[in-house]
Scaffold this motif. Sequence first.
Motif, PDB file in Angstrom:
ATOM      1  N   THR A  42      40.371  99.222  62.064  1.00 33.66           N
ATOM      2  CA  THR A  42      39.118  98.856  61.409  1.00 33.66           C
ATOM      3  C   THR A  42      38.203 100.066  61.262  1.00 33.66           C
ATOM      4  O   THR A  42      37.625 100.295  60.191  1.00 33.66           O
ATOM      5  N   CYS A  43      38.056 100.829  62.331  1.00 30.85           N
ATOM      6  CA  CYS A  43      37.220 102.043  62.270  1.00 30.85           C
ATOM      7  C   CYS A  43      37.776 103.042  61.268  1.00 30.85           C
ATOM      8  O   CYS A  43      37.021 103.693  60.537  1.00 30.85           O
ATOM      9  N   LEU A  51      36.823 101.972  57.774  1.00 31.71           N
ATOM     10  CA  LEU A  51      35.391 102.194  57.544  1.00 31.71           C
ATOM     11  C   LEU A  51      35.068 103.668  57.326  1.00 31.71           C
ATOM     12  O   LEU A  51      34.184 104.014  56.536  1.00 31.71           O
ATOM     13  N   VAL A 103      33.360  93.768  54.105  1.00 30.42           N
ATOM     14  CA  VAL A 103      34.205  93.680  55.299  1.00 30.42           C
ATOM     15  C   VAL A 103      33.910  92.361  55.992  1.00 30.42           C
ATOM     16  O   VAL A 103      32.754  92.016  56.240  1.00 30.42           O
ATOM     17  N   MET A 139      30.452  97.774  64.389  1.00 34.36           N
ATOM     18  CA  MET A 139      29.271  97.488  63.568  1.00 34.36           C
ATOM     19  C   MET A 139      28.419  98.729  63.306  1.00 34.36           C
ATOM     20  O   MET A 139      27.832  98.867  62.232  1.00 34.36           O
ATOM     21  N   VAL A 196      29.557 100.628  60.103  1.00 34.51           N
ATOM     22  CA  VAL A 196      29.556  99.980  58.797  1.00 34.51           C
ATOM     23  C   VAL A 196      28.478 100.610  57.919  1.00 34.51           C
ATOM     24  O   VAL A 196      27.293 100.604  58.281  1.00 34.51           O
ATOM     25  N   VAL A 213      27.774  98.362  52.471  1.00 32.62           N
ATOM     26  CA  VAL A 213      28.881  97.415  52.641  1.00 32.62           C
ATOM     27  C   VAL A 213      28.344  96.090  53.163  1.00 32.62           C
ATOM     28  O   VAL A 213      27.580  96.048  54.131  1.00 32.62           O
ATOM     29  N   PHE A 268      28.711  93.147  55.346  1.00 29.97           N
ATOM     30  CA  PHE A 268      29.488  92.925  56.563  1.00 29.97           C
ATOM     31  C   PHE A 268      29.294  91.502  57.059  1.00 29.97           C
ATOM     32  O   PHE A 268      28.169  91.004  57.126  1.00 29.97           O
TER      33      PHE A 268
END
Length: 627
Positions: free
Chosen positions: A425-426, A429, A438, A479, A482, A486, A488
């Motif tokens: 995920t990171c 991003l 996302v 978080m 992000v 984006v 989220f």
Amino acid sequence: MASSPTTDGLTESVAKRKGSPCQQDDDCQDDKRIRSGADLPEDIFWYIHSLMPLRDAARAACVSHSFLRSWRCYPYLMFSEELLRLQESAFSDDERTRNLISKVNHILQNHSGIGVKKLELVFLDSTDVDFSYIDSWLHKAVTRGIEELTLVLPINSNAEYSFPCSLLSDGNGNSIQYLHLSRCAIRPTADLGCLRTLTTLHLYSVRITGFELEYLLSNSPALEWLIMADCKEIVQLKIPSLLKRLHTLFVSRCQMLKVVESYAPNIATFHFWGHVHAVRMLGLLQVKDLEMSCSDQSSILCYALTNLLSNAPNVQKLGISSQTQIVSTQTVPGKYLRLKHLRISLNRSPNFDYLSLVSFLDASPSLETFILRIRDIYIPVGHMGHPWTLGDSEQLRQMPEHRHDNLKKFEVVGSCYTKSLVELTCHILETTSSLDRVKLDTYGYAMLCASGSGRCYPHYTEQIMEACNAALAIRTYIMGKVPPTVKFELVEPCSRCRTPIRDIYIPLGHMGHPWTLGDSEQLRQMPGHRHDSLKKFEVVGSCYAKSLVELTCHILETTSSLDRIKLDTCDYVGLCASGSGRCYPHYTEQIMEACNSVLAIRTYIMGKVPPTVKFELVEPCSRCPVQ
């Protein structure tokens, strides 16, 4: 076998009106009221009648001569326990079967057999049906002009009934557009005739060989949809080239299948469920929507990046699903140059490296949507595994040289937020400049938290704990990365979520909100205060607010005499007695709060405990019930 049919009350009332003069007079008055003074042509009445559902059409025939005449040519004959409302629990299975046979037999006996456009005979939940009834009903209703035919036999029928292909000869098959056969046999022969208008063929648990199916397909030049499931006699599926209109092919659980060989030039959608590695697939170059579900081996992802890539390089939408334990993917030189939508569905595996899915992103330079689903179909106690203990974010692996600047949407559905999933995920991003949305769903599509609907689906205690851990991991490490541009969305447990163990109402708003963990540098410190005589410090309670974290850290940092510390997140009211073999009940929100507390303690406190101090952390175990 089911007993001989008895007279049906609904249709019997139609027949009785034929011989009663008094009732005929009433019918004339009803006709006048229906016509409202207008002398409507009979075909208008027939058209109005055809728009009514079967039960309403039968009732209308009871009150009108015009509708009674059109009832004998009613075009849409659909029979099932559900449609005829025979699902009452007061009847046994045998009684419901007899009632269904009785109603179907009586209606078809009073039908002329002319004008039938749609015939559905669905006996899925029936116990035993005499095949002679099926034969007589089909011969009565399958006539010239029929467009749709559905035959679904009982589960225990073992496909012993052989569908009479001769029904579709002599012009009867010229008009049929939809054919659905389930749990029977079909043996096409020369008397089948040409099904020149057939567009959809659905075969489920049908006994038919590959050669027989090829013959059937060769007589269906207008076919557009071919759906096959659990057809155990097919070894080779060969799609002839004359099927130029065929655009969708579904093949599922055909256990003996070894070869899928397509010569149809315009197949755009191909979905396959079964033994992927055991089947040779040819003729998929033109496929744009491809879905593969593997049920036997663990290397489906590697297969998708090698064999599948070479067989179907032009796909634009790709779905991959694995039901078994999986291995990590490997980097390959091939590319899905046109792939824009990728969905990967996996059963959770503690050994899988989710960061390796970057291989798919690298192999898909035009990818715009990436959806990852992690399934927990059944979670027995003690099988959830252990949540990832969050540590220093510098330990997270990075792959800055890999960029994915066309990706716009990234979604993860599932509560298994392991370290490698955080890394994936990171990575997305940090290396995707085009990202605009996302969504991280910690519950999963199979256990949707429907907080907006006023109720929630059941959850196991461990699922709630896992979802809470996942939500806190997301808040801690994701978080903050992000971008502001984006959109989220984080889906996490709400206060109403409950387990199926008990169905007790949980009041809303009585637990408060957990502290959202942020940067540890925000914690206040008081280094000027020392407490060098304190030996024992204990906290009992699940409400680990930020200030309580600060107090605990302060004591650890300013007390040289400390020899024991105990942090009990379950508290004395809902003690987790894991050592005794049973646990006391907890409210759902207590478990959620305790999970948040545990993760806060692991993240900010445990690293500050001196090695000389005996540290004890009491947390919910996998057996904790919810009330």
